[in-house]
Structure formats: structure tokens, C-alpha cells
Design a protein around this motif. Structure first.
Motif, PDB file in Angstrom:
ATOM      1  N   THR A 102       3.307  10.642  -5.762  1.00  0.00           N
ATOM      2  CA  THR A 102       2.225  10.427  -4.802  1.00  0.00           C
ATOM      3  C   THR A 102       0.914  10.027  -5.471  1.00  0.00           C
ATOM      4  O   THR A 102      -0.102   9.859  -4.807  1.00  0.00           O
ATOM      5  CB  THR A 102       1.993  11.697  -3.955  1.00  0.00           C
ATOM      6  N   ASN A 146       5.353   8.333   3.077  1.00  0.00           N
ATOM      7  CA  ASN A 146       3.999   8.590   2.576  1.00  0.00           C
ATOM      8  C   ASN A 146       2.982   8.716   3.703  1.00  0.00           C
ATOM      9  O   ASN A 146       1.780   8.518   3.500  1.00  0.00           O
ATOM     10  CB  ASN A 146       3.571   7.474   1.611  1.00  0.00           C
ATOM     11  N   GLY A 147       3.479   8.980   4.888  1.00  0.00           N
ATOM     12  CA  GLY A 147       2.578   9.208   6.018  1.00  0.00           C
ATOM     13  C   GLY A 147       2.369   8.007   6.916  1.00  0.00           C
ATOM     14  O   GLY A 147       1.649   8.108   7.901  1.00  0.00           O
ATOM     15  N   GLY A 148       2.975   6.887   6.574  1.00  0.00           N
ATOM     16  CA  GLY A 148       2.855   5.710   7.429  1.00  0.00           C
ATOM     17  C   GLY A 148       3.511   5.951   8.770  1.00  0.00           C
ATOM     18  O   GLY A 148       4.585   6.570   8.839  1.00  0.00           O
ATOM     19  N   ARG A 165       0.820  -1.205   0.000  1.00  0.00           N
ATOM     20  CA  ARG A 165       0.000   0.000   0.000  1.00  0.00           C
ATOM     21  C   ARG A 165       0.861   1.266   0.000  1.00  0.00           C
ATOM     22  O   ARG A 165       1.956   1.294   0.578  1.00  0.00           O
ATOM     23  CB  ARG A 165      -0.901   0.022   1.244  1.00  0.00           C
ATOM     24  N   ASP A 171       0.312   3.943   1.690  1.00  0.00           N
ATOM     25  CA  ASP A 171       0.451   4.524   3.022  1.00  0.00           C
ATOM     26  C   ASP A 171       1.261   3.659   3.982  1.00  0.00           C
ATOM     27  O   ASP A 171       1.285   3.913   5.186  1.00  0.00           O
ATOM     28  CB  ASP A 171      -0.937   4.833   3.616  1.00  0.00           C
TER      29      ASP A 171
END
Lengths: 130, 522
Positions: B42, B21-23, B14, B16
Motif C-alpha cells: 500500500t 485499494n478502495g476504488g 493510480r 486508488d
């Protein structure tokens, strides 16, 4: 039930194609197996990975040009009927059709891939020898 | 001596899942550093959301309609275009280590090279290529292959059998007694395809892929140009990372994913808005494809199972990141770093609990379509780091590899090289990205075509077993980032829907017919 069908047009007479496709002892000449052995109405085929399949020869009909067999005594295959037909295309050439109906369903796809490979090879053999 | 290329893929990861990527769960410092010092895309989409068509797009630079791998189980012809072959013809040494999957994995007759090579203890086969000459299989001098466990006929499975046979039975058995994708549960929550795997970490396929990549790189001369595709089988199910690593993420500590509606009525209400195959899969009444267990009903998925599956995936992603770190250090030790381009991505995503679902299938939403994609150009190329928000696809990778190598863009590719920044994307017309689905599983037919443009995702369902061709889905990502509200039938959005459909119609390649036969379920 998993059901697949593969076919191939072959530029040779139906009788010529039937000589190799209809002879259960010649399967290894065109199908992707390493060997086969026929005793009466029994056949055993050996795969490249070492697996051996026991089969009952159900039908050899030289008039219909239909061959049928069934995989038996197999721990994975619970139902199976394989049918190979050679049909006159009406123009002196033929269509070979390989059908499989079986359980497990998904194994039918693998036999379909082998049938596709085998029919392509038998076409080369027959058209190359014409 | 030119720029070398390390191409890293994972399977079913995934967007994320990464820190960059914000994970916030898996620690992925090595991949995050690639993003920080390179270009982070993105809005990268696959052109199909399952392995074989997607990977065929990567290697050919073509959409599935063109390369003809229209579903899993359909083989990419051996003479199909290959960017590896193009690079090899230009003097590159080429390798693919890990998961290939251009050919079926279920191959009892050993018809296909990917399963035949390990049995014959070789690392390539000579094949007749598109121009009639003999060349290594798909252009790779070296193919050392793995898949998701110790079963089957690939090099990793053979290595496990010969060197660590005691580990063979520790993996989750992917297929059940009917050779269907297994629905057996495990772990603490009885989640499907989860198992505590007693295998030693260094024997697990993630580390094996890194080890074998380094062994191949070590065989090269200092001045060789090379293209190495390092292809990790994880975090694709089964979720059975080494048990020794489970302490990294305790599933009991995890919040539920934002995409998982905790209330069953809410889940069902969201699914009811979508095309019919969503809810019919959820309630177990229609399984259209082989990519999820036949005998598993998504409606039975519990919140704790979602947590445990997510924890397992996070752990697998950490192991991948650490394996990448080892390979990068090795590259540094060879003195190659300044001339190595690194591209990291995956072939498709995973629900991981979104909408109350796991696995994947004919569902064109961000869970499966929004991919991590990072390009860290070679430092010697002096490319400024950037974040690219424009839509791009895996279909651009082949052209990108050619451009890195300084080669003309091959005629066979259907998309230009990846943009270097958003201004470059705008200049070169990166406005939309396409995704296709087709599947036929013993008479169950599903097809769809999707375009993503201007923050909208629009999917038309093709006529099939459940659909008559009038259905579809339309999502506005700006207002609805989780794609819960289907605007397909909303009259206020008819104009944007029709515009997107017209754009899709004009840009989607015509499908090459007849469709090639399905050789296996996967």
C-alpha cells in the motif's frame, strides 16, 4: 526553435575526418540512412522507414571545415539548418560537431539521436582505418 | 521445473483505481483476487514518475541515477543489466508483450531495436550484452510490442495497419502537426486527449496484449520455466477506449475525485504553497517537460472534463482486469497455476484531476508516486497473504524476480527483494523509498529528489530554471493525505525536514555523469 548539438572526439587529423564528413555524397557511409543522392546543390536522403528528405546544400567551406544543409519542401519541417563542423583539437586530432536548429522543435532531438549514432560510427570508421 | 513468473504492468495507473485499494468505480475482480490471496503493497513508489526511467528501474533493479535514464527520451543502453537476461541465463524462457519503452518511441531513423523489430517483422534482435556475448535484446526471447494507439512503428501498429486499417484513424492522434503532444479535446466535454474510438473491442491494444501473451505462453512446453512481462499501455492517455464500452461508466454519474478542489481559488491557493513550477504549469506560463500537451493550460480544466477523463480511465482499467482474467484462465488450463507467481503494478501514476491537473511531470505527490503493487506468490510457495504498509519501490522488482527463480540476488541491483509482510519489511530495513526527477527541454531545467519515510514525503528542488536549490516540499500524510499543505518552510517542522534530507542524502545513489544525451522527447 529546437536546437541540439552532438560532438565526438576522433583520433585522426581534421583533414582526414573532413574527407568523409565534408563530402555530402558520403553521408550514408556514416549517418543512419539507407542512401543519399547529390545533384548540384541538392541532396536527397532516404531513411530506413521509406521517408525521403529533400535538402539544400547551403555551405561547403573546406577552409573552416564546415558543412551546412537545410531540409526543404517538407510537409512537417518548417525551418531547418544543420551544421557539421570538424575542428582541430590542437593536438593533431579533431572534434566533429553536428548541430541542428529546426521546427518542429522535437524533431531536432530525433536528428540529434541520429547524429550521435552517426558520429560514433564515423569515429569507428576513421579510427579503425588509421 | 521451478516457479514461473507472470509480471503484469499497466501504464500510468493510480493506486486508488482498484477495488482492493478502495476504488469504487472500476470493477477489478481479477486484480482484487490477486491482492486478497497475495501481498498488497500500500506504499509502493516508482523511482521516477515517467515511463522510460521507471521502466528502466524495473528491468535493471537500479535507481535512475545509476542506470542513467534520467528523463524520457534518454535510451537505456543495450548492454545495461537486465533481470530478463539473468533469468534467461538461468534457463527461463522470456518474453515482453505490450509496451516496453526502454528506447524512444519517436525514432524516424529506426536507430532503436524497439521500433526496428516490427519494421523487420522480427520479435527479437541479437545484441552484444554486458559480458560481451551475443544475446537477445535485453534478454527477451520474444518482444511483441505495443504503444498507445495505431501510430508508430511497433508490432501492434503494424498489426492494425495490416489487418484492420479502417481502425487506424479511430485512435486519438497523440501528436499534433508540430509533433507536440496534442491538446485536442474530445468526448462530451472537449477534455484533452479524450476521443470516442469506434474500434472494435477485440482489436484494441488491451485485448491484443492479452491475446499475444496467451499465444506466446501457448508456444511453451509444459515443463518450461518462463518469465512473461505482460505490459498494458493503458490507462495512460490518450483516453480513447472502444466506444462500445463507454456504457460501463457514465461520466455524468461520477463524483469528483477527492483530490480535485472544486473552487478555483482553493486550487490556486494550494498550488501557491508548492514549488513554483506547479503554479506556473497550472497557469500555462511554464511547460517544463514533454509529458503533457504543450498548448494545454491546466487552469482551463473543468469539473466535467475531470469526470469524463476519470470515467475513461475506469473503463480502461476494467478492460485490463478482464484481459488479465482471460490470461489467468489460460494459465490454469495449462496446469501451471500452482507454480506461477504473479506480480501486478504500474510504472507511475496520473493526476486525473488532483489539484486541477491532468497527466504527469515533476510533481512528487501520491497522485503520481503511490502505485498499485500486488504480488501473489505461487500457491506452491505457501506464502501467507498480507498487506504491506512499509515503503517499497519498483527498484525491488528485479531482486524479487531473482528470488522467485531461486537465483542469487544479482550484483547489479540496488534494492533487496520485496518483503513478504510488515514484520519482514522491518527486519530487512524497508524504511524509506526514493524518487528522482531530472528534465531538460530546450533549456528548461527541472530537477528534484524525494524521500518518503515514516509517513512523510520530502522533496528538495535542485537548482534549475525556476529554482535556486533552496525550495522544496514537505508533506505529512497522516494529517494531510491529499498533500495540500506544504510544510517545507514551517519552522516547527524544520527538524523532521532536515532529518529526512540527511537520510535522503546518505541513501540516494550518486548520479552517473556525464548525463547521456536525450535522443527524443519521449
Amino acid at each position: 526553435m529546437g536546437s541540439v548539438r552532438r560532438s565526438q572526439h576522433i583520433k585522426c587529423s581534421p583533414d582526414e575526418a573532413w574527407k568523409i564528413i565534408g563530402d555530402p555524397s558520403r553521408l550514408h557511409e556514416w549517418f543512419p540512412i539507407v542512401s543519399c543522392r547529390v545533384e548540384g546543390n541538392k541532396r536527397w536522403i532516404s531513411l530506413a522507414n521509406g521517408l525521403v528528405f529533400e535538402e539544400d546544400i547551403v555551405l561547403i567551406d573546406n577552409y573552416l571545415r564546415r558543412f551546412q544543409y537545410s531540409i526543404v519542401n517538407n510537409p512537417i519541417v518548417t525551418q531547418h539548418l544543420g551544421t557539421v563542423d570538424v575542428i582541430d583539437d590542437g593536438h593533431g586530432e579533431c572534434i566533429a560537431i553536428y548541430s541542428t536548429d529546426m521546427k518542429p522543435n522535437v524533431l531536432a532531438l530525433g536528428i540529434g539521436a541520429a547524429a550521435h549514432n552517426g558520429l560514433s560510427k564515423v569515429k569507428k570508421i576513421l579510427e579503425g582505418t588509421k | 521445473m521451478g516457479r514461473r513468473i507472470l509480471f503484469i504492468t499497466t501504464d500510468q495507473q493510480r493506486f486508488d483505481s482498484l477495488g482492493c485499494n478502495g476504488g469504487t468505480i472500476a470493477r477489478t475482480p481479477n486484480i482484487d483476487a490477486l491482492a486478497k490471496n497475495g501481498i498488497n503493497y500500500t506504499r509502493a513508489h516508482p523511482q521516477n514518475v515517467v515511463c522510460m526511467p521507471s521502466r528502466s528501474t524495473i528491468i535493471t533493479g537500479q535507481h535512475p541515477s545509476t542506470h542513467g535514464v534520467w528523463m524520457n527520451g534518454v535510451t537505456l543502453p543495450v548492454d545495461a543489466p537486465s533481470i530478463a537476461a539473468t533469468l534467461r541465463n538461468a534457463g527461463y524462457k522470456t518474453a515482453l508483450v505490450g509496451k516496453a519503452h526502454f528506447e524512444p518511441l519517436l525514432d524516424p531513423f529506426q536507430i532503436f531495436a524497439e521500433t526496428r523489430m516490427a519494421a523487420q517483422k522480427v520479435f527479437t534482435e541479437m545484441q552484444t550484452s554486458a559480458d560481451g556475448t551475443l544475446a537477445p535484446h535485453r534478454g527477451f526471447d520474444h518482444m511483441e510490442l505495443a504503444t498507445h494507439g495505431g501510430q508508430g512503428s511497433v508490432h501492434y501498429a503494424q498489426w492494425i495497419r495490416e489487418n484492420h486499417p479502417e481502425a487506424l484513424g479511430q485512435f486519438f492522434m497523440v501528436l499534433d502537426h508540430e509533433l507536440e503532444v496534442s491538446a485536442v479535446g474530445g468526448g462530451d466535454t472537449n477534455a484533452p486527449q479524450v476521443k470516442f474510438n469506434e474500434i472494435q473491442r477485440e482489436w484494441y491494444h488491451t485485448d491484443w496484449v492479452a491475446d499475444r501473451t496467451m499465444a506466446w505462453l501457448d508456444s511453451l512446453g509444459a515443463d518450461d520455466d518462463w518469465f512473461c512481462w505482460m505490459s498494458f499501455p493503458d490507462p495512460h492517455h490518450p483516453w480513447d477506449p472502444p466506444k462500445s464500452e463507454l456504457g460501463r461508466v457514465n461520466w455524468r454519474d461520477l463524483d469528483l475525485p477527492q483530490g480535485y478542489p472544486t473552487d478555483a481559488a482553493t486550487r490556486e491557493s494550494i498550488l501557491a504553497q508548492k514549488s513554483l513550477h506547479w503554479s506556473k504549469w497550472y497557469d500555462g506560463s511554464f511547460v517544463s517537460n514533454y509529458e503533457a500537451p504543450l498548448h494545454w493550460i491546466p487552469a482551463t480544466l473543468t469539473a466535467d472534463q475531470v469526470r469524463e477523463v476519470n470515467a475513461m480511465a475506469h473503463i480502461e482499467n476494467e478492460l485490463i482486469d478482464e484481459a488479465i482474467g482471460r490470461v489467468l484462465k489460460m494459465i490454469e488450463s495449462r496446469g501451471w497455476t500452482s507454480d506461477v507467481d504473479i506480480i501486478f503494478t504500474t510504472d507511475h501514476g496520473e493526476f486525473q484531476g488532483d489539484f486541477g491537473l491532468l497527466f504527469k511531470g515533476p510533481y512528487h505527490v501520491d497522485s503520481l508516486m503511490r502505485l498499485p503493487m500486488i504480488w501473489k506468490p505461487a500457491p506452491s510457495a505457501n506464502v501467507t497473504p498480507a498487506v504491506v504498509t512499509a515503503p517499497v519501490g519498483l527498484v525491488s522488482l528485479a531482486a524479487t524476480f531473482a528470488s522467485i527463480a531461486g537465483l542469487p540476488i544479482p550484483e547489479y541491483v540496488e534494492s533487496p527483494a520485496l518483503p513478504l509482510n510488515d514484520a519482514d519489511a522491518a527486519k530487512r530495513g524497508f524504511e524509506s523509498v526514493l524518487t528522482e526527477w531530472d528534465s531538460v527541454l530546450f533549456g528548461k531545467i527541472i530537477g528534484s529528489r524525494t524521500i518518503h519515510r515514516d509517513g512523510w514525503t520530502c522533496t528538495r528542488m535542485l537548482p534549475g530554471t525556476l529554482h535556486d536549490g533552496t525550495e522544496g516540499e514537505l508533506y505529512n500524510h497522516a494529517n494531510d493525505p491529499l498533500q495540500h499543505v506544504n510544510l517545507w518552510n514551517d519552522s516547527q517542522h524544520r527538524a523532521i525536514r532536515d532529518d529526512l534530507l540527511a537520510d535522503m542524502q546518505s541513501t540516494m545513489p550518486e548520479q552517473v555523469l556525464p548525463l547521456r544525451p536525450v535522443d527524443a522527447p519521449v
